[in-house]
Design a protein around this motif. Sequence first.
Motif, PDB file in Angstrom:
ATOM      1  N   GLN A  34       0.757  -1.295  -0.223  1.00 38.75           N
ATOM      2  CA  GLN A  34       0.176  -0.077  -0.128  1.00 38.75           C
ATOM      3  C   GLN A  34       1.014   1.729  -0.012  1.00 38.75           C
ATOM      4  OE1 GLN A  34      -2.076  -0.467   3.156  1.00 38.75           O
ATOM      5  NE2 GLN A  34      -4.015  -1.648   2.196  1.00 38.75           N
ATOM      6  N   VAL A  35       1.870   1.384   0.812  1.00 36.12           N
ATOM      7  CA  VAL A  35       2.702   2.358   1.125  1.00 36.12           C
ATOM      8  C   VAL A  35       3.247   2.522  -0.049  1.00 36.12           C
ATOM      9  CG1 VAL A  35       4.999   3.798   2.154  1.00 36.12           C
ATOM     10  CG2 VAL A  35       3.280   2.721   3.518  1.00 36.12           C
ATOM     11  N   GLU A  36       4.313   1.569  -1.135  1.00 34.37           N
ATOM     12  CA  GLU A  36       4.887   1.509  -2.551  1.00 34.37           C
ATOM     13  C   GLU A  36       3.961   2.117  -3.461  1.00 34.37           C
ATOM     14  OE1 GLU A  36       7.969  -1.079  -5.325  1.00 34.37           O
ATOM     15  OE2 GLU A  36       6.787  -1.444  -4.160  1.00 34.37           O
ATOM     16  N   GLU A  37       2.798   1.687  -3.595  1.00 35.58           N
ATOM     17  CA  GLU A  37       1.262   2.212  -4.590  1.00 35.58           C
ATOM     18  C   GLU A  37       0.482   3.452  -3.951  1.00 35.58           C
ATOM     19  OE1 GLU A  37      -1.381  -1.392  -5.046  1.00 35.58           O
ATOM     20  OE2 GLU A  37       0.300  -2.246  -5.760  1.00 35.58           O
ATOM     21  N   GLY A  38       1.111   4.176  -3.104  1.00 35.36           N
ATOM     22  CA  GLY A  38       0.569   5.559  -2.636  1.00 35.36           C
ATOM     23  C   GLY A  38      -0.660   5.238  -1.583  1.00 35.36           C
ATOM     24  N   GLN A  39      -1.461   3.914  -1.573  1.00 33.72           N
ATOM     25  CA  GLN A  39      -2.394   3.557  -1.621  1.00 33.72           C
ATOM     26  C   GLN A  39      -2.755   4.077  -0.230  1.00 33.72           C
ATOM     27  OE1 GLN A  39      -3.846  -0.358  -2.496  1.00 33.72           O
ATOM     28  NE2 GLN A  39      -3.571  -0.233  -4.728  1.00 33.72           N
ATOM     29  N   ILE A  40      -1.914   4.172   0.959  1.00 28.25           N
ATOM     30  CA  ILE A  40      -2.162   4.942   2.544  1.00 28.25           C
ATOM     31  C   ILE A  40      -3.095   6.237   2.793  1.00 28.25           C
ATOM     32  CG2 ILE A  40       0.266   3.845   3.093  1.00 28.25           C
ATOM     33  CD1 ILE A  40       1.777   6.605   3.167  1.00 28.25           C
ATOM     34  N   ALA A  41      -3.308   6.737   4.047  1.00 28.08           N
ATOM     35  CA  ALA A  41      -4.034   7.919   4.168  1.00 28.08           C
ATOM     36  C   ALA A  41      -3.555   9.478   3.232  1.00 28.08           C
ATOM     37  CB  ALA A  41      -4.333   8.108   5.472  1.00 28.08           C
ATOM     38  N   GLN A  42      -4.405  10.449   3.557  1.00 21.64           N
ATOM     39  CA  GLN A  42      -3.869  11.832   3.122  1.00 21.64           C
ATOM     40  C   GLN A  42      -2.539  12.425   4.472  1.00 21.64           C
ATOM     41  OE1 GLN A  42      -6.448  14.181   2.049  1.00 21.64           O
ATOM     42  NE2 GLN A  42      -6.444  13.594  -0.127  1.00 21.64           N
ATOM     43  N   ALA A  43      -1.927  12.708   4.010  1.00 22.88           N
ATOM     44  CA  ALA A  43      -1.102  13.359   4.913  1.00 22.88           C
ATOM     45  C   ALA A  43      -1.623  13.713   6.480  1.00 22.88           C
ATOM     46  CB  ALA A  43       0.264  14.110   4.211  1.00 22.88           C
ATOM     47  N   SER A  44      -2.493  15.505   5.356  1.00 26.20           N
ATOM     48  CA  SER A  44      -2.926  16.080   6.236  1.00 26.20           C
ATOM     49  C   SER A  44      -3.958  15.069   7.505  1.00 26.20           C
ATOM     50  CB  SER A  44      -3.826  16.534   5.477  1.00 26.20           C
ATOM     51  OG  SER A  44      -5.084  16.221   4.895  1.00 26.20           O
ATOM     52  N   THR A  45      -4.413  14.258   7.373  1.00 25.96           N
ATOM     53  CA  THR A  45      -4.934  13.354   7.994  1.00 25.96           C
ATOM     54  C   THR A  45      -4.315  12.427   9.009  1.00 25.96           C
ATOM     55  OG1 THR A  45      -6.900  12.641   5.919  1.00 25.96           O
ATOM     56  CG2 THR A  45      -6.963  10.961   7.850  1.00 25.96           C
ATOM     57  N   MET A  46      -3.431  11.713   8.327  1.00 20.47           N
ATOM     58  CA  MET A  46      -1.873  11.271   9.287  1.00 20.47           C
ATOM     59  C   MET A  46      -1.661  11.629  10.146  1.00 20.47           C
ATOM     60  SD  MET A  46       0.614   8.776   7.628  1.00 20.47           S
ATOM     61  CE  MET A  46      -0.077   8.498   6.615  1.00 20.47           C
ATOM     62  N   PHE A  47      -1.418  13.433   9.834  1.00 19.49           N
ATOM     63  CA  PHE A  47      -0.733  14.327  10.520  1.00 19.49           C
ATOM     64  C   PHE A  47      -2.331  14.278  11.976  1.00 19.49           C
ATOM     65  CE2 PHE A  47      -0.479  18.776  11.936  1.00 19.49           C
ATOM     66  CZ  PHE A  47       0.805  18.721  12.963  1.00 19.49           C
ATOM     67  N   SER A  48      -2.944  14.506  11.095  1.00 18.13           N
ATOM     68  CA  SER A  48      -4.004  15.067  12.451  1.00 18.13           C
ATOM     69  C   SER A  48      -4.413  13.526  13.864  1.00 18.13           C
ATOM     70  CB  SER A  48      -5.487  15.280  11.859  1.00 18.13           C
ATOM     71  OG  SER A  48      -5.799  14.782  11.101  1.00 18.13           O
ATOM     72  N   HIS A  49      -4.385  12.521  13.062  1.00 23.23           N
ATOM     73  CA  HIS A  49      -4.520  11.059  13.515  1.00 23.23           C
ATOM     74  C   HIS A  49      -3.043  11.043  14.825  1.00 23.23           C
ATOM     75  CE1 HIS A  49      -8.478   9.397  11.667  1.00 23.23           C
ATOM     76  NE2 HIS A  49      -7.699  10.584  11.389  1.00 23.23           N
ATOM     77  N   THR A  50      -2.384  11.085  13.817  1.00 23.17           N
ATOM     78  CA  THR A  50      -1.289  10.741  14.661  1.00 23.17           C
ATOM     79  C   THR A  50      -0.844  12.026  15.813  1.00 23.17           C
ATOM     80  OG1 THR A  50      -0.201  10.364  12.855  1.00 23.17           O
ATOM     81  CG2 THR A  50       1.495  11.060  14.515  1.00 23.17           C
ATOM     82  N   PHE A  51      -0.488  13.636  15.552  1.00 19.92           N
ATOM     83  CA  PHE A  51      -0.413  14.485  16.985  1.00 19.92           C
ATOM     84  C   PHE A  51      -1.635  14.241  17.981  1.00 19.92           C
ATOM     85  CE2 PHE A  51      -1.925  18.740  18.882  1.00 19.92           C
ATOM     86  CZ  PHE A  51      -1.026  19.074  18.763  1.00 19.92           C
ATOM     87  N   SER A  52      -2.767  14.060  17.606  1.00 14.65           N
ATOM     88  CA  SER A  52      -4.459  14.036  18.648  1.00 14.65           C
ATOM     89  C   SER A  52      -3.707  12.503  19.343  1.00 14.65           C
ATOM     90  CB  SER A  52      -5.551  13.247  17.604  1.00 14.65           C
ATOM     91  OG  SER A  52      -6.723  12.864  18.579  1.00 14.65           O
TER      92      SER A  52
END
Length: 213
Positions: free
Chosen positions: A60-78
């Motif tokens: 999924q990472v290689e094909e770019g099928q992971i969550a959008q960076a902005s979404t990942m940032f908000s989830h990670t920070f939270s």
Amino acid sequence: MNRNRIGQAISYHIEENRSIYLFTIVLFLVGIVFGAIIVNSLSLTQKNDLYMYLNQFFGQVEEGQIAQASTMFSHTFSHYAKYFGLMWILGLSIIGLPVILILLFLKGVVVGFTVGFLVNQMGMSGFLLAFVSVMPQNFILVPAFIIVSVASVSFCLKMIRNQFVKRSNMPIFPQFLRYSMLILCVGALLVVASAIEAYVSPVVMRVVISSFI
């Protein structure tokens, strides 16, 4: 003038809590070792199942099928902010002392298990992948977690001293303000760590997976 005051405050904090820093760092390192040992104690079936999920994630990472960076940032920070908030609350209660230490130990276990599993299953490629995906944000997160743990344990001990040692008349409110301000200042580092995890790590992981795995 302000830099001198900040430097003096940092020096005083480290000097006052030197023994707690030593204990928490050792506890975290023990957690890392314990996490690596858990990897070796897994059965072959468990390792194969985990590796299968890992390969799916890599695809999924290689094909770019992971969550959008902005979404990942908000989830990670939270996630990290809630973790810090929990440790701050635990520092305000006498019974929170052992829980703070357990949380720090578990953080070490997670890091040790993640790196250990990647190296165990993939050798040097796994080490390289762990270095670019796990280590960058943890270079910030680990010191931040240790500082917050030390501050929480220190404040907890001060509350215990005020509660049970009659000769201790130290005013607790100024200590509470300093404790809370330290947590907020260290918490600002979560923005940087979350940005690295969301915007930098996936890109570097994609390069490593495409080139070496």
